[in-house]
Design a protein around this motif. Structure first.
Motif, PDB file in Angstrom:
ATOM      1  N   GLU A   1      46.902   7.835  15.806  1.00  0.00           N
ATOM      2  CA  GLU A   1      45.705   8.554  15.398  1.00  0.00           C
ATOM      3  C   GLU A   1      45.654   8.684  13.873  1.00  0.00           C
ATOM      4  O   GLU A   1      46.671   8.659  13.193  1.00  0.00           O
ATOM      5  CB  GLU A   1      45.686   9.948  16.027  1.00  0.00           C
ATOM      6  N   GLY A   2      44.432   8.846  13.365  1.00  0.00           N
ATOM      7  CA  GLY A   2      44.254   9.118  11.957  1.00  0.00           C
ATOM      8  C   GLY A   2      44.284   7.879  11.082  1.00  0.00           C
ATOM      9  O   GLY A   2      44.526   6.770  11.547  1.00  0.00           O
ATOM     10  N   PRO A   3      44.062   8.067   9.782  1.00  0.00           N
ATOM     11  CA  PRO A   3      44.055   6.946   8.840  1.00  0.00           C
ATOM     12  C   PRO A   3      45.467   6.486   8.513  1.00  0.00           C
ATOM     13  O   PRO A   3      46.460   7.135   8.877  1.00  0.00           O
ATOM     14  CB  PRO A   3      43.373   7.543   7.608  1.00  0.00           C
ATOM     15  N   TYR A   4      45.554   5.378   7.810  1.00  0.00           N
ATOM     16  CA  TYR A   4      46.863   4.884   7.367  1.00  0.00           C
ATOM     17  C   TYR A   4      47.466   5.852   6.355  1.00  0.00           C
ATOM     18  O   TYR A   4      46.768   6.426   5.515  1.00  0.00           O
ATOM     19  CB  TYR A   4      46.724   3.494   6.746  1.00  0.00           C
ATOM     20  N   ARG A   5      48.768   6.038   6.445  1.00  0.00           N
ATOM     21  CA  ARG A   5      49.491   6.899   5.513  1.00  0.00           C
ATOM     22  C   ARG A   5      49.870   6.110   4.273  1.00  0.00           C
ATOM     23  O   ARG A   5      50.380   4.998   4.377  1.00  0.00           O
ATOM     24  CB  ARG A   5      50.751   7.465   6.174  1.00  0.00           C
ATOM     25  N   SER A   6      49.652   6.707   3.144  1.00  0.00           N
ATOM     26  CA  SER A   6      49.986   6.074   1.878  1.00  0.00           C
ATOM     27  C   SER A   6      51.098   6.880   1.213  1.00  0.00           C
ATOM     28  O   SER A   6      50.995   8.107   1.091  1.00  0.00           O
ATOM     29  CB  SER A   6      48.748   6.015   0.977  1.00  0.00           C
ATOM     30  N   ALA A   7      52.153   6.203   0.793  1.00  0.00           N
ATOM     31  CA  ALA A   7      53.272   6.853   0.117  1.00  0.00           C
ATOM     32  C   ALA A   7      53.364   6.332  -1.308  1.00  0.00           C
ATOM     33  O   ALA A   7      52.986   5.193  -1.600  1.00  0.00           O
ATOM     34  CB  ALA A   7      54.575   6.583   0.867  1.00  0.00           C
ATOM     35  N   ALA A   8      53.857   7.176  -2.209  1.00  0.00           N
ATOM     36  CA  ALA A   8      54.048   6.777  -3.606  1.00  0.00           C
ATOM     37  C   ALA A   8      55.513   6.944  -3.963  1.00  0.00           C
ATOM     38  O   ALA A   8      56.170   7.885  -3.512  1.00  0.00           O
ATOM     39  CB  ALA A   8      53.174   7.620  -4.528  1.00  0.00           C
ATOM     40  N   PHE A   9      56.030   6.017  -4.761  1.00  0.00           N
ATOM     41  CA  PHE A   9      57.418   6.123  -5.207  1.00  0.00           C
ATOM     42  C   PHE A   9      57.532   5.642  -6.646  1.00  0.00           C
ATOM     43  O   PHE A   9      56.694   4.867  -7.129  1.00  0.00           O
ATOM     44  CB  PHE A   9      58.356   5.330  -4.295  1.00  0.00           C
ATOM     45  N   ALA A  10      58.560   6.129  -7.324  1.00  0.00           N
ATOM     46  CA  ALA A  10      58.754   5.802  -8.734  1.00  0.00           C
ATOM     47  C   ALA A  10      59.198   4.357  -8.903  1.00  0.00           C
ATOM     48  O   ALA A  10      60.023   3.845  -8.151  1.00  0.00           O
ATOM     49  CB  ALA A  10      59.798   6.741  -9.337  1.00  0.00           C
ATOM     50  N   PHE A  11      58.633   3.699  -9.914  1.00  0.00           N
ATOM     51  CA  PHE A  11      58.989   2.317 -10.234  1.00  0.00           C
ATOM     52  C   PHE A  11      58.810   2.152 -11.737  1.00  0.00           C
ATOM     53  O   PHE A  11      57.751   1.779 -12.220  1.00  0.00           O
ATOM     54  CB  PHE A  11      58.093   1.354  -9.456  1.00  0.00           C
ATOM     55  N   GLY A  12      59.888   2.465 -12.474  1.00  0.00           N
ATOM     56  CA  GLY A  12      59.816   2.479 -13.923  1.00  0.00           C
ATOM     57  C   GLY A  12      60.274   1.183 -14.551  1.00  0.00           C
ATOM     58  O   GLY A  12      60.646   0.214 -13.871  1.00  0.00           O
TER      59      GLY A  12
END
Length: 367
Positions: A288-299
């Motif tokens: 159910e629901g929309p796709y989950r989007s995750a963010a992570f550090a990439f320096g």
């Protein structure tokens, strides 16, 4: 883009495993011993019927009919001296031995021809699928928008069906977008599905601002194929031109790895363990629901590694899976191309020189 070298010729001859070779050699020794005992023993006793095993032994691992045919001819000629050495044995027994050798020679030669024909057909089918797959997987640029990129694709063993591994790197109005995926299944069907996914991604990634919407369109493209229970695991990422974060939508794929300062971090592993990861493409309707989007550090200086299960499911002689996270952390620093080359060499050495499944590696470093 680099690929593992293929066989030198159009029709590689499989090599018998060492235990099988030892057994065949032992059988030849026993056969020679039987002939020697026959020549030196009681004239009322004969071992001539065992000569029928010679063409059968010669056919093991052979890919040319002349091998059992020549061996059978030699065995047939040996019946004559055994007949002279055993004058008290009924001639009908020697004739039976000769006909047995002749019949088994014909059967062994026919078996070799059949096996060789089927292997050539399998190789041709795999070659067609491999050519189609290579046409789909375009070479990626080594540098793009402040990123250095390297891709390595390793084909499986010659007797394995071609897989559906896929990848892409695109410059879009929203940043650099990455895709890596793996189609469930093998052969031309998997390549066709990979074609649909790549075609949809190349179009949707350029026009859809939301990465979840790109994933939704990929899911719809796979579902439209309607091929049995086929699905695709995929990881979609957006690397923006500014900032030090990356957006990730993971559709049932293996979690990306980020190497930073000699340590390797697994991205999104906690979500997968908690059952919060999005399902593979074609199975979105199960969640159910929309796709989950995750963010992570990439320096700057970080290395991002995407990969398929042909890497992590490679096994050593003891049946242990390849420890990618630990091996990646142990490699010396370097450009993505050199690092992935060392990783590929280490993987092949760990797996004994060949893989059971196709494998893809996509490495990205922020400069």
């Amino acid at each position: 883009m680099k690929r593992a070298p293929g066989p030198a010729g159009p029709y590689p001859v499989p090599v018998l495993p060492r235990p099988a070779r030892l057994l065949v050699v032992a059988a030849y020794i026993l056969l020679a011993a039987a002939v020697g005992v026959d020549l030196a023993s009681d004239p009322r006793l004969t071992f001539s019927p065992v000569l029928g095993t010679a063409p059968v032994l010669a056919s093991i691992g052979a890919r040319r009919a002349r091998v059992p045919l020549l061996t059978g001819a030699v065995a047939l000629l040996l019946v004559a001296p055994l007949t002279l050495a055993d004058p008290e044995v009924p001639i009908t027994l020697h004739l039976t031995a000769a006909f047995t050798v002749l019949a088994l020679t014909c059967i062994s030669a026919a078996s070799v021809v059949l096996v060789a024909t089927r292997e050539r057909e399998l190789l041709r089918s795999r070659s067609v699928a491999s050519a189609a797959q290579q046409a789909l997987l375009r070479p990626v640029p080594e540098r793009v928008d402040g990123l250095r990129v390297a891709v390595r694709y390793l084909a499986a063993a010659a007797d394995a069906q071609v897989g559906g591994d896929l990848y892409e790197v695109l410059t879009t109005p929203f940043g650099v977008r990455l895709l890596i995926g793996d189609v469930r299944g093998k052969g031309l069907g998997a390549v066709e599905t990979a074609s649909d996914v790549l075609g949809t991604f190349r179009e949707a990634a350029q026009v859809e601002a939301e990465l979840g919407e790109v994933a939704r369109r990929l899911d719809a493209a796979v579902r439209r194929r309607g091929v049995g229970e086929e699905f695709v695991t995929a990881a979609l990422l957006t690397v923006p031109r500014s900032g030090e974060t990356v957006e990730l939508v993971n559709c049932g794929h293996l979690p990306p790895l980020v190497r930073r300062g000699g340590r390797v971090v697994v991205v999104g592993a906690g979500e997968a363990e908690a059952g919060e990861a999005d399902p593979p493409l074609a199975l979105r309707e199960l969640a159910e629901g929309p796709y989950r989007s995750a963010a992570f550090a990439f320096g700057k200086g970080d290395l991002l590694l995407l990969y398929t299960d042909g890497v992590t499911e490679a096994r050593d002689a003891a049946g242990r899976f390849y420890p990618l996270e630990r091996r990646l952390a142990a490699l010396p620093e370097g450009a993505p191309g050199g690092l992935t080359d060392r990783l590929v060499a280490d993987l092949l050495a760990y797996a004994g020189g060949e893989l059971a499944d196709d494998a893809a590696l996509l490495a990205v470093r922020r400069e």
